[in-house]
Design an enzyme around this catalytic site. Structure first.
Site, PDB file in Angstrom:
ATOM      1  N   SER A   1      18.430 -17.631  -5.047  1.00 15.06           N
ATOM      2  CA  SER A   1      18.520 -18.234  -6.371  1.00 15.06           C
ATOM      3  C   SER A   1      19.960 -18.677  -6.619  1.00 15.06           C
ATOM      4  O   SER A   1      20.905 -18.034  -6.143  1.00 15.06           O
ATOM      5  CB  SER A   1      18.128 -17.223  -7.448  1.00 15.06           C
ATOM      6  OG  SER A   1      18.400 -17.739  -8.745  1.00 15.06           O
TER       7      SER A   1
ATOM      8  N   TYR B   1      19.049  -9.046 -11.227  1.00 12.68           N
ATOM      9  CA  TYR B   1      18.314 -10.028 -10.400  1.00 12.68           C
ATOM     10  C   TYR B   1      19.317 -10.877  -9.604  1.00 12.68           C
ATOM     11  O   TYR B   1      19.132 -11.106  -8.404  1.00 12.68           O
ATOM     12  CB  TYR B   1      17.468 -10.895 -11.322  1.00 12.68           C
ATOM     13  CG  TYR B   1      16.857 -12.141 -10.708  1.00 12.68           C
ATOM     14  CD1 TYR B   1      15.638 -12.078 -10.023  1.00 12.68           C
ATOM     15  CD2 TYR B   1      17.471 -13.386 -10.843  1.00 12.68           C
ATOM     16  CE1 TYR B   1      15.073 -13.231  -9.486  1.00 12.68           C
ATOM     17  CE2 TYR B   1      16.914 -14.524 -10.315  1.00 12.68           C
ATOM     18  CZ  TYR B   1      15.709 -14.449  -9.628  1.00 12.68           C
ATOM     19  OH  TYR B   1      15.154 -15.593  -9.102  1.00 12.68           O
TER      20      TYR B   1
HETATM   21  P1  NAP Z   1       6.158 -16.922  -9.907  1.00 10.93           P
HETATM   22  O1  NAP Z   1       5.581 -18.236 -10.330  1.00 10.93           O
HETATM   23  O2  NAP Z   1       6.342 -15.840 -10.924  1.00 10.93           O
HETATM   24  O3  NAP Z   1       5.264 -16.365  -8.693  1.00 10.93           O
HETATM   25  C1  NAP Z   1       5.620 -15.151  -8.101  1.00 10.93           C
HETATM   26  C2  NAP Z   1       4.793 -14.954  -6.858  1.00 10.93           C
HETATM   27  O4  NAP Z   1       5.196 -13.741  -6.212  1.00 10.93           O
HETATM   28  C3  NAP Z   1       3.316 -14.804  -7.147  1.00 10.93           C
HETATM   29  O5  NAP Z   1       2.622 -15.391  -6.065  1.00 10.93           O
HETATM   30  C4  NAP Z   1       3.109 -13.292  -7.158  1.00 10.93           C
HETATM   31  O6  NAP Z   1       1.777 -12.893  -6.844  1.00 10.93           O
HETATM   32  C5  NAP Z   1       4.074 -12.875  -6.072  1.00 10.93           C
HETATM   33  N1  NAP Z   1       4.566 -11.509  -6.138  1.00 10.93           N
HETATM   34  C6  NAP Z   1       5.279 -10.912  -7.140  1.00 10.93           C
HETATM   35  N2  NAP Z   1       5.573  -9.652  -6.814  1.00 10.93           N
HETATM   36  C7  NAP Z   1       5.050  -9.432  -5.582  1.00 10.93           C
HETATM   37  C8  NAP Z   1       5.022  -8.327  -4.709  1.00 10.93           C
HETATM   38  N3  NAP Z   1       5.592  -7.149  -5.043  1.00 10.93           N
HETATM   39  N4  NAP Z   1       4.397  -8.446  -3.516  1.00 10.93           N
HETATM   40  C9  NAP Z   1       3.827  -9.606  -3.179  1.00 10.93           C
HETATM   41  N5  NAP Z   1       3.816 -10.706  -3.948  1.00 10.93           N
HETATM   42  C10 NAP Z   1       4.414 -10.610  -5.146  1.00 10.93           C
HETATM   43  O7  NAP Z   1       7.585 -17.100  -9.216  1.00 10.93           O
HETATM   44  P2  NAP Z   1       8.396 -18.408  -8.738  1.00 10.93           P
HETATM   45  O8  NAP Z   1       9.135 -18.940  -9.911  1.00 10.93           O
HETATM   46  O9  NAP Z   1       7.541 -19.300  -7.936  1.00 10.93           O
HETATM   47  O10 NAP Z   1       9.504 -17.705  -7.821  1.00 10.93           O
HETATM   48  C11 NAP Z   1       9.365 -17.618  -6.407  1.00 10.93           C
HETATM   49  C12 NAP Z   1      10.709 -17.208  -5.828  1.00 10.93           C
HETATM   50  O11 NAP Z   1      11.688 -18.163  -6.229  1.00 10.93           O
HETATM   51  C13 NAP Z   1      11.215 -15.849  -6.301  1.00 10.93           C
HETATM   52  O12 NAP Z   1      11.848 -15.184  -5.223  1.00 10.93           O
HETATM   53  C14 NAP Z   1      12.222 -16.215  -7.372  1.00 10.93           C
HETATM   54  O13 NAP Z   1      13.203 -15.222  -7.526  1.00 10.93           O
HETATM   55  C15 NAP Z   1      12.788 -17.501  -6.820  1.00 10.93           C
HETATM   56  N6  NAP Z   1      13.416 -18.363  -7.820  1.00 10.93           N
HETATM   57  C16 NAP Z   1      12.685 -18.858  -8.866  1.00 10.93           C
HETATM   58  C17 NAP Z   1      13.324 -19.665  -9.797  1.00 10.93           C
HETATM   59  C18 NAP Z   1      12.612 -20.254 -10.988  1.00 10.93           C
HETATM   60  O14 NAP Z   1      13.285 -20.784 -11.894  1.00 10.93           O
HETATM   61  N7  NAP Z   1      11.292 -20.191 -11.057  1.00 10.93           N
HETATM   62  C19 NAP Z   1      14.684 -19.957  -9.654  1.00 10.93           C
HETATM   63  C20 NAP Z   1      15.377 -19.442  -8.574  1.00 10.93           C
HETATM   64  C21 NAP Z   1      14.726 -18.639  -7.658  1.00 10.93           C
HETATM   65  P3  NAP Z   1       0.606 -12.860  -7.988  1.00 10.93           P
HETATM   66  O15 NAP Z   1       0.226 -14.307  -8.255  1.00 10.93           O
HETATM   67  O16 NAP Z   1      -0.498 -12.121  -7.326  1.00 10.93           O
HETATM   68  O17 NAP Z   1       1.187 -12.191  -9.184  1.00 10.93           O
END
Ligand code: NAP
Length: 250
Positions: free
Chosen positions: A145, A159
């Site tokens: 991130s 985080y």
């Molecule tokens: P999201 O929409 O909240 O989706 C999270 C995903 O992770 C879901 O598929 C969830 O499964 C799964 N998950 C959560 N905890 C888990 C666990 N303990 N074991 C296995 N699977 C798990 O998140 P996102 O925004 O796409 O983020 C994805 C990655 O990008 C993360 O690492 C996040 O830190 C990073 N990121 C996101 C952003 C942003 O602005 N969105 C920015 C920078 C970095 P379920 O569907 O079953 O709940």
């Protein structure tokens, strides 16, 4: 060039929603077979898997908590048994816990973020390193991130700290595994329009973010998926140990 099977077999954690789901669709279009990990939302996982298969790619869905060693082993075992030797890992499953200052944070929330974002990434990298070294090489992409360098004060410094750990893991492991033909890189997204913001208690966070971003808008999951797909591809064959920022200029 990467050695090993012609058809790439890639494990994507957190593939049911957001960046992980977009990555699955992108990789399916690029000819990957996919093992899609998720933790709770079976309907979302099966929906993404159906879209992947509609693109002609094989896909298995596996319910796992990536912070559990046995679950991680089950994910990789299923991938190998049903799809073939694993050549790629997208370490993506992540959580933030509630927004707020560190002084107000609950220890159980801090522990969960470190367990999923850091221990989970380490366990997945460890298993991928073992499997890929045995089968002739591969590529890992860790989803970090922009918070790792911005620090996220007032929102979630814990985080941000976990994501700075991801960056160190990426650099160190790339050096450790280069001789095994395994490349290790990261993408560092900025604010991306996913469910993550609602989960942390601020559903409109991405929509409000435009004025603070040089490109004037939040990113879309597909824009991160494109960077992940390139880092996994043979076009990135001399790229390892890099952290590719996909943050609209932040
Ligand atoms: P999201 O929409 O909240 O989706 C999270 C995903 O992770 C879901 O598929 C969830 O499964 C799964 N998950 C959560 N905890 C888990 C666990 N303990 N074991 C296995 N699977 C798990 O998140 P996102 O925004 O796409 O983020 C994805 C990655 O990008 C993360 O690492 C996040 O830190 C990073 N990121 C996101 C952003 C942003 O602005 N969105 C920015 C920078 C970095 P379920 O569907 O079953 O709940």
């Amino acid at each position: 060039m990467r050695a090993g099977p012609t058809v790439p077999v890639t494990v994507v954690t957190g593939g049911s929603r957001g960046i992980g789901a977009a990555t699955c669709l992108r990789l399916a279009a690029a000819g990957h077979r996919l093992a899609l990990g998720y933790v709770s939302d079976s309907a979302a996982a099966e929906g993404v898997a159906a879209e992947v298969r509609a693109r002609g790619a094989a896909c298995v869905t596996v319910r796992v908590d990536t912070s559990e060693e046995a679950d991680v082993d089950r994910l990789f075992d299923r991938a190998r048994a049903e799809l073939g030797a694993v050549t790629g890992l997208v370490n993506n499953a992540g959580v933030t816990g509630p927004l707020g200052r560190l002084a107000d944070a609950r220890p159980e929330d801090l522990r969960r973020v470190l367990d999923v974002n850091l221990l989970g990434y380490l366990l997945c990298c460890r298993r991928a390193a073992r499997d890929m070294a045995a089968s002739g090489g591969g590529a890992i992409v860790n989803v970090s991130s922009a918070a790792a360098t911005l620090g996220a004060p007032g929102d979630y410094v814990h985080y941000a700290a976990s994501k700075a750990g991801t960056d160190a893991l990426t650099v160190g492991l790339s050096k450790e595994l280069g001789a095994d033909g395994i490349r290790v890189n990261a993408v560092a997204p900025g604010i991306i329009d996913t469910d993550m913001h609602a989960a942390m208690g601020d559903p409109d966070r991405a929509a409000r973010s435009g004025p603070g971003i040089p490109l004037g808008r939040p990113g879309q999951p597909a824009e991160v998926a494109a960077a992940v797909a390139w880092l996994l591809s043979d076009e990135a064959s001399y790229t390892t140990g890099t952290i590719l920022r996909v943050a609209g200029g932040r």
